[in-house]
Scaffold this motif. Structure first.
Motif, mmCIF file in Angstrom:
data_model
loop_
_atom_site.group_PDB
_atom_site.id
_atom_site.type_symbol
_atom_site.label_atom_id
_atom_site.label_comp_id
_atom_site.label_asym_id
_atom_site.label_seq_id
_atom_site.Cartn_x
_atom_site.Cartn_y
_atom_site.Cartn_z
ATOM 1 N N THR A 346 6.420 36.528 52.723
ATOM 2 C CA THR A 346 4.969 35.665 53.134
ATOM 3 C C THR A 346 5.538 34.457 53.446
ATOM 4 O O THR A 346 4.607 33.422 53.635
ATOM 5 N N ASP A 347 6.754 34.251 53.857
ATOM 6 C CA ASP A 347 7.331 32.808 53.972
ATOM 7 C C ASP A 347 6.760 32.053 55.375
ATOM 8 O O ASP A 347 6.666 30.943 55.130
ATOM 9 N N PHE A 348 6.604 32.860 56.402
ATOM 10 C CA PHE A 348 6.199 32.231 57.441
ATOM 11 C C PHE A 348 4.943 31.298 57.283
ATOM 12 O O PHE A 348 4.891 30.085 57.573
ATOM 13 N N GLN A 349 4.135 31.957 56.373
ATOM 14 C CA GLN A 349 2.728 31.279 56.041
ATOM 15 C C GLN A 349 3.087 29.926 55.404
ATOM 16 O O GLN A 349 2.373 28.983 55.391
ATOM 17 N N ALA A 721 11.266 42.286 50.489
ATOM 18 C CA ALA A 721 9.950 42.320 51.288
ATOM 19 C C ALA A 721 10.182 41.501 52.827
ATOM 20 O O ALA A 721 10.884 40.477 52.902
ATOM 21 N N ILE A 722 9.953 42.365 53.871
ATOM 22 C CA ILE A 722 10.332 41.730 55.221
ATOM 23 C C ILE A 722 9.182 41.076 55.653
ATOM 24 O O ILE A 722 8.023 41.489 55.725
ATOM 25 N N THR A 729 14.200 38.841 55.351
ATOM 26 C CA THR A 729 14.249 39.466 54.133
ATOM 27 C C THR A 729 13.591 38.537 53.072
ATOM 28 O O THR A 729 14.556 37.985 52.704
ATOM 29 N N GLY A 730 12.647 38.476 52.418
ATOM 30 C CA GLY A 730 12.322 38.039 51.296
ATOM 31 C C GLY A 730 13.001 38.579 49.950
ATOM 32 O O GLY A 730 12.773 39.818 49.954
ATOM 33 N N MET A 731 13.860 37.938 49.273
ATOM 34 C CA MET A 731 14.472 38.604 48.102
ATOM 35 C C MET A 731 14.031 38.099 46.725
ATOM 36 O O MET A 731 14.748 38.260 45.739
#
Ligand code: SF4
Length: 749
Positions: A346-349, A721-722, A729-731
């Protein structure tokens, strides 16, 4: 609408198993001077010769070096006193570069695996044989399955020329860990908001407040960056740290927010809402330089301090304190963009939220804020753009993907052969076993393809899977990288520098540089007439010529050219900026993001809750290692031989564990760590979280120092999580229990 970003444009904006034959045995006769000796104090360097022009690559920061050489042997590394960036300082890893250079385990000759992938038996072969066989395999695969059937995993400065070459031959399937498992999502979020990739360019040295979100400076050591950070603290900057762990940075913080992992965006939303509702934002900057404020304001309006406090499991008072401190410090605030930012998918957000917070604080182009350092222009010459077969680009599914192709798309396509077969994997300085989550799938893919070629300096876990293994010169033995930048403290007299990596000593054995290797491969693959430069020296000279410099000229200048520069600050009273976004302004609400069916302003997306009996596994940097790359370095290994597991003290007491107990991990899928490590019992971590330094636990027995030391976090990160916007790739989405003496212990809530 796809973001349609070329790699070039992007970069412009950003600144062996038991049965194997040990590599060391292959070269026993030649390497008698390379046996590992216990550390002894080096004594005097009075009789040494100083060689300048070195550029460190023990990490990506690339500090400028000088070397002390005696009898053609490098005996000491120091910072180049002429450097306006790192100066005379280098870090522990930089110092220990000598141990990499003379590591007896280093790759020395081209090798062919006559055993199995994963359990290799190495046969020394000539460069002719290695290149002939590699070219033949790659040509055959490309002819049968198309040029896109080759995938490349590059890393580091020397991999740039190979990257260009393979792209030129027609494959888009190139995945850099530094993008897809690190900073790519950050850069895309900031590009969408500000129109440029931020690097780590926040002026901490001159800030009134510094906000670190999961960034643990002090454990994350990059020399000039730490100088900026420490200068800021020395000058009285207030430090706010959001981290579930009492990190080195948290230990210096004025406000440590022990935030629940995965909720940072909610916290940032509440902070921004508070700034807006109390009127403590930079109204002038927002009015003049931002677009979409009204939509942005509305989308933040739900984020009350109480909502954020409950969501993030922190006191309401901390939400208010952080907002009020930032509001009182604007615009001189460093909202650090972070570096490794692929956490929860959810990192872009979250990173859009960081960028928007920077904007509403007006923290751009001012002392303390986000800045764009000005370097000097460099010349270009390379392989040119690749022409890809229609519909072979796997990345188009992710509209805001960084350059290249998302790693998981390459791996899944390799495994499923849908939409087409990928039949060759090439790794160049990257160790995909430890960069990509879920090692089982990576190893399955490596076992499936027709050909694996690896180029590296050291044996790594990936090299165990090579068919052909090529030895590269180290950064202390080669030309390659040209760096330009400015003085470390933006408030000092504006200066610019150019430096080029030059060898400090002659290479040993049969190690080659990437331009030589690729050109020889290209000739054999039928691209001989397209070779853009004949040598790495020619490549460097072309880059330097734009600044009317050359290798010869730089050598006379002790490796660094300096000239007057420009201040990165806007002139006082003139804060008008043109941003390279669609609107020409900072996009607090982005039509482009909406057009791609994502929220126009940063949205909080909850991540999966920790299941009962488990804790979330988070990981980070060690100050004395650069992940797996330095695990075999005897000096660095001596400083931190394994990676203790941080475990909350109350949880440990209930589990009957004490400091120093040896444990293993088991994850939600029943996968166990290969190795054990010690427990670090501490009140400085949340009960729902455990922490390890990343990069430990190598499995390659050719690493006679680092093999099997500590736990490899990637062995138990099987759930990832992509990020739907970028494909990164969220790890931090795997959960673990602890195993002690064969018994699995649940982690209490
Ligand atoms: S920070 Fe340390 S490892 Fe990184 S480039 Fe500088 S000296 Fe080398």
């Amino acid at each position: 609408m796809s973001y349609n970003l070329t790699r070039r444009k992007f970069l412009q904006t950003a600144s062996l198993a038991a049965a194997s034959v040990p590599l060391a045995k292959i070269a026993r006769a030649e390497q008698s001077s390379l046996t590992r000796k216990p550390f002894t104090a080096p004594g005097s360097f009075a009789d040494t010769r100083t060689v300048s022009g070195g550029v460190c690559e023990m990490c990506f920061w690339r500090c400028q070096l000088i070397g002390k050489v005696r009898d053609n042997r490098l005996v000491k590394l120091e910072g180049n006193p002429k450097s306006i960036e790192n100066g005379k300082s280098i870090c522990a890893r930089g110092n220990a570069g000598i141990q990499l250079l003379y590591d007896p385990d280093r790759l020395k000759y081209p090798l062919k695996n006559v055993g199995k992938r994963g359990a290799p038996k190495w046969k020394r072969i000539s460069w002719e044989e290695a290149l002939d066989e590699s070219a033949e395999k790659l040509k055959t695969i490309q002819k049968k399955y198309g040029p896109h059937s080759v995938a490349l995993f590059p890393h580091g400065a020397s991999a740039f020329y190979p990257l260009q070459y393979f792209e030129f031959t027609g494959t888009p399937n190139i995945s850099e860990a530094s993008f897809y498992q690190c900073r790519g999502v950050r850069d895309m979020a900031y590009m969408t908001t500000f129109g440029f990739a931020p690097g780590e360019n926040v002026d901490m040295a001159n800030a009134k407040a510094i906000l670190l979100i999961g960034t643990h400076l002090g454990e994350n050591v990059h020399v000039s960056h730490l100088k900026q950070y420490l200068k800021g603290l020395e000058n009285g900057a207030k430090l706010i740290v959001l981290d579930p762990r009492f990190s080195a940075a948290a230990s210096k913080a004025d406000i440590w927010v022990a935030i629940k992992p995965g909720t940072d965006t909610a916290f940032l939303q509440a902070v921004m809402n508070r700034l807006i509702t109390t009127g403590k934002y930079d109204k002038e900057f927002v009015a003049r330089s931002c677009t979409g404020f009204q939509e942005f304001k509305e989308s933040m309006s739900h984020a009350t301090p109480e909502w954020a406090a409950e969501t993030c499991d922190v006191p309401v008072a901390q939400v208010l304190q952080v907002a009020d401190l930032l509001g009182a410090s604007l615009p001189n605030v460093s909202v650090h963009p972070g570096r490794h930012t692929t956490w929860y998918g959810t990192d872009f957000q979250r990173l859009r939220a960081q960028a928007c917070l920077t904007a509403i604080l007006g923290a751009y182009g001012v002392p303390g804020g986000l800045i764009r350092p000005k370097g000097m222009k460099l010349g270009k010459k390379g392989w040119g753009h690749g022409v890809f077969a229609e519909d072979c680009d796997l990345s188009t599914f992710w509209p805001f993907h960084p350059p290249g192709t998302p790693t998981d798309a390459i791996r899944e396509t390799t495994l499923t052969e849908k939409p087409y077969p990928i039949k060759a994997w090439i790794a160049w300085g990257q160790n995909p076993i430890q960069t990509i989550p879920d090692q089982r799938r990576t190893i399955e893919a490596l076992q499936k393809v027709d050909f694996v070629m690896v180029t590296d300096v050291m044996p790594m876990d990936i090299t165990m899977y090579a068919d052909i293994l090529l030895p590269e010169k180290s950064y202390l033995e080669r030309y390659d990288y040209v760096k330009t930048g400015m003085q470390w403290n933006p408030a000092d007299k504006p200066q610019q520098f150019i430096t080029a990596r030059m060898p400090l000593v002659e290479p040993m054995f049969e190690r080659k540089d990437s331009v030589w290797i690729i050109n020889e491969l290209a000739k054999r693959m039928g691209y001989g007439d397209k070779i853009p430069v004949n040598s790495i020296e020619e490549h460097v000279d072309i880059r330097l010529a734009e600044a009317k410099l050359s290798i010869a000229a730089l050598k006379k200048l002790d490796g660094i050219y300096l000239q007057d520069g420009k201040s990165p600050y806007a002139p006082a009273g003139k804060r008008e900026f043109e941003f390279e976004t669609d609107s020409g302004k900072v996009e607090l609400y982005s039509e482009q993001v909406v057009d791609n069916n994502f929220p126009g302003s940063p949205a909080y997306v909850a991540t999966e809750e920790v299941p009962a009996g488990f804790a979330r596994l988070v990981y980070g940097r060690s100050p004395v290692h650069s992940f797996s790359r330095t695990q075999n370095n005897s000096w660095l290994h001596h400083e931190m031989p394994e990676n203790p597991l941080w475990l909350n003290d109350q949880s440990a007491a209930k589990m009957g564990l004490k400091d120093g107990d040896r444990v293993m991990l088991i994850n939600q899928d029943g996968i166990q760590s290969r190795n054990s490590t010690v427990v670090k019992v501490t009140p400085g971590i949340r009960k729902d979280t455990v922490y390890l330094a990343h990069g430990y636990g190598a499995m390659n027995p050719e690493l006679t120092v680092g093999k099997g030391q500590g736990i490899d976090d990637q062995a138990v990160i099987t759930r990832f999580a992509i990020d739907p916007e970028t494909g990164a790739t969220g790890m931090r989405t795997s959960f673990v229990k602890v195993i002690k003496d064969g018994r699995t212990l649940e982690i209490p809530a």
